[in-house]
Design a protein around this motif. Structure first.
Motif, PDB file in Angstrom:
ATOM      1  N   GLY A  82       0.811  -1.210   0.000  1.00 13.04           N
ATOM      2  CA  GLY A  82       0.000   0.000   0.000  1.00 13.04           C
ATOM      3  C   GLY A  82       0.844   1.259   0.000  1.00 13.04           C
ATOM      4  O   GLY A  82       0.376   2.328  -0.407  1.00 13.04           O
ATOM      5  N   ASP A  83       2.118   1.164   0.447  1.00 12.54           N
ATOM      6  CA  ASP A  83       3.003   2.327   0.458  1.00 12.54           C
ATOM      7  C   ASP A  83       3.343   2.814  -0.942  1.00 12.54           C
ATOM      8  O   ASP A  83       3.797   3.944  -1.121  1.00 12.54           O
ATOM      9  N   PHE A  84       3.147   1.970  -1.956  1.00  9.81           N
ATOM     10  CA  PHE A  84       3.451   2.381  -3.319  1.00  9.81           C
ATOM     11  C   PHE A  84       2.487   3.449  -3.829  1.00  9.81           C
ATOM     12  O   PHE A  84       2.774   4.115  -4.823  1.00  9.81           O
ATOM     13  N   THR A  85       1.340   3.624  -3.175  1.00  9.83           N
ATOM     14  CA  THR A  85       0.384   4.637  -3.625  1.00  9.83           C
ATOM     15  C   THR A  85       0.867   6.042  -3.312  1.00  9.83           C
ATOM     16  O   THR A  85       0.390   7.006  -3.891  1.00  9.83           O
ATOM     17  N   GLY A  86       1.814   6.182  -2.377  1.00 10.45           N
ATOM     18  CA  GLY A  86       2.401   7.477  -2.065  1.00 10.45           C
ATOM     19  C   GLY A  86       3.878   7.468  -2.407  1.00 10.45           C
ATOM     20  O   GLY A  86       4.287   6.937  -3.439  1.00 10.45           O
ATOM     21  N   ASN A  87       4.675   8.044  -1.536  1.00  9.82           N
ATOM     22  CA  ASN A  87       6.129   8.022  -1.709  1.00  9.82           C
ATOM     23  C   ASN A  87       6.684   6.797  -0.997  1.00  9.82           C
ATOM     24  O   ASN A  87       6.715   6.750   0.237  1.00  9.82           O
ATOM     25  N   PRO A  88       7.149   5.786  -1.746  1.00  9.19           N
ATOM     26  CA  PRO A  88       7.579   4.538  -1.112  1.00  9.19           C
ATOM     27  C   PRO A  88       8.985   4.586  -0.525  1.00  9.19           C
ATOM     28  O   PRO A  88       9.443   3.596   0.033  1.00  9.19           O
ATOM     29  N   GLN A  89       9.675   5.728  -0.658  1.00 11.89           N
ATOM     30  CA  GLN A  89      11.050   5.814  -0.170  1.00 11.89           C
ATOM     31  C   GLN A  89      11.105   5.540   1.326  1.00 11.89           C
ATOM     32  O   GLN A  89      10.367   6.119   2.117  1.00 11.89           O
ATOM     33  N   ASN A  90      12.007   4.639   1.725  1.00 11.95           N
ATOM     34  CA  ASN A  90      12.181   4.228   3.119  1.00 11.95           C
ATOM     35  C   ASN A  90      10.911   3.607   3.705  1.00 11.95           C
ATOM     36  O   ASN A  90      10.720   3.616   4.926  1.00 11.95           O
ATOM     37  N   LYS A  91      10.045   3.076   2.841  1.00 12.84           N
ATOM     38  CA  LYS A  91       8.825   2.432   3.323  1.00 12.84           C
ATOM     39  C   LYS A  91       8.755   1.018   2.753  1.00 12.84           C
ATOM     40  O   LYS A  91       9.771   0.385   2.525  1.00 12.84           O
ATOM     41  N   VAL A  92       7.570   0.504   2.545  1.00  9.62           N
ATOM     42  CA  VAL A  92       7.282  -0.819   1.970  1.00  9.62           C
ATOM     43  C   VAL A  92       7.744  -1.943   2.901  1.00  9.62           C
ATOM     44  O   VAL A  92       6.940  -2.720   3.403  1.00  9.62           O
ATOM     45  N   LEU A  93       9.066  -2.069   3.136  1.00 11.88           N
ATOM     46  CA  LEU A  93       9.550  -3.109   4.039  1.00 11.88           C
ATOM     47  C   LEU A  93       9.282  -2.687   5.479  1.00 11.88           C
ATOM     48  O   LEU A  93       9.721  -1.624   5.915  1.00 11.88           O
TER      49      LEU A  93
END
Length: 369
Positions: A94-105
């Protein structure tokens, strides 16, 4: 191409099973379990000058007052390597819908358990520093974690951090105790450490009786040469009154140094100790269970929260009220529908920012598999 096919295979695996998760034997000693969770929302702003993100607009520009979104789309892999060692990886697409930098994992750790008293954990995971670290977001009685959780998470005390911890529990005593102490980089998730400073959070939970638990949290450390600290206390009460009715009450208070605000200043002249944050919330919840119906549970919760991110200076205290109705159509919130009203009230409204009084209706649908 090979990576895309592998990712597609991983995404499809949970749907191959009718149960929650699918177990895949790898070797005689290793077993893989895949599970997932999906949260989808509909947000509607009741204020003409407030968009769905809570941002105030003083001009005549076109903004969105209602929208559908995917809040979380999680996939988790749990590998049981032996009777003492397991590894966990949790990602949120779901983090790909915004800014995925330093997220997702989100989670990426190895846990070594000797017994109830001795457990070691290494990697990226949530430090034990409050009541909300004890359960995943799909079991939250309100729409989401508290504002306090995200503020202290941004300051590295909660949410997903990189480090190591030691934890355990002592059960066979008059007052059972759970304990945890850790050491973390203090730079938040998926971030390379940029200094030698570390944070040391610790937590104790006392089982006062079967229904009541008291938690104490505290920690200290250094961030870019600046001394930081935080502490908190929380109380949790849960009781099943009879076969149908149950009640739960959660409350928590925390205070600490807001180093994130300190480093946001271009040339800070005030010492970091003057950048202080504190917050408190209470969350009563009443549930009613049904038998032999598709509808399993109805719950009503009301969260009140007070939070000031900079109370020693020109803080702008935020009060949040969230009445919410929740309906579960499977055990353990496997299928859940929530309807809530989020009302934010600030000490003073700041035009064209998110620090402005808002009223939003949120409908959230959740599936766990």
């Amino acid at each position: 191409m090979k990576f895309n096919l592998t990712l597609l295979f991983l995404l499809c695996l949970p749907f191959l099973s009718n149960a929650q998760g699918i177990d895949i034997p790898v070797t005689s000693k290793t077993k893989l379990n895949f599970s997932g969770m999906l949260q989808s929302q509909f947000n509607y702003s009741l204020d003409d000058d407030i968009d769905i993100k809570g941002l105030h607009h003083s001009g005549d520009e076109q903004v969105s007052h209602n929208s559908f979104s995917v809040k979380r789309a999680r996939l988790q892999l749990n590998a049981t390597i032996s009777d003492r060692i397991n590894a966990v990886i949790l990602v949120n697409f779901g983090d790909f819908t915004g800014n995925p930098q330093n997220k997702v994992l989100e989670n990426a750790f190895i846990k070594y358990s000797i017994n109830d008293y001795v457990n070691f954990q290494f990697g990226q995971f949530r430090p034990q520093f409050g009541q909300e670290d004890n359960y995943p977001v799909d079991f939250v009685q309100s729409i989401d974690y508290s504002n306090q959780y995200y503020l202290f998470g941004g300051n590295s005390w909660q949410s997903f951090q990189i480090g190591a911890s030691f934890s355990g529990k002592i059960k066979d005593i008059a007052v059972p105790i759970e304990y945890a102490i850790g050491i973390f980089n203090g730079n938040n998730r998926n971030t390379v450490d940029n200094d030698d400073g570390k944070i040391f959070p610790a937590r104790l939970v006392f089982g006062l009786n079967k229904e009541t638990h008291l938690g104490l949290s505290g920690g200290a450390g250094k961030n870019m040469g600046q001394k930081i600290w935080a502490y908190g206390i929380d109380l949790d009460y849960k009781k099943q009154l009879n076969e149908k009715w149950g009640i739960k009450f959660t409350s928590e208070y925390k205070q600490g140094i807001n180093s994130q605000e300190f480093f946001n200043q271009t040339s800070p002249v005030i010492p970091v100790s003057r950048y202080a944050m504190r917050g408190i919330y209470v969350l009563p919840n009443v549930s009613y269970s049904f038998k032999n119906t598709r509808l399993k549970d109805l719950e009503f919760a009301f969260r009140y929260e007070y939070l000031d991110a900079d109370f020693k200076q020109s803080g702008n205290a935020r009060q949040t009220y969230i009445p919410m109705l929740s309906a579960s159509f499977a055990e353990a919130y496997a299928i859940r529908v929530q309807l809530g009203l989020m009302m934010d009230r600030y000490q003073r409204n700041i035009p064209n920012t998110t620090e402005y009084n808002t009223n939003r209706v949120i409908c959230q649908v959740q599936a766990r598999f």
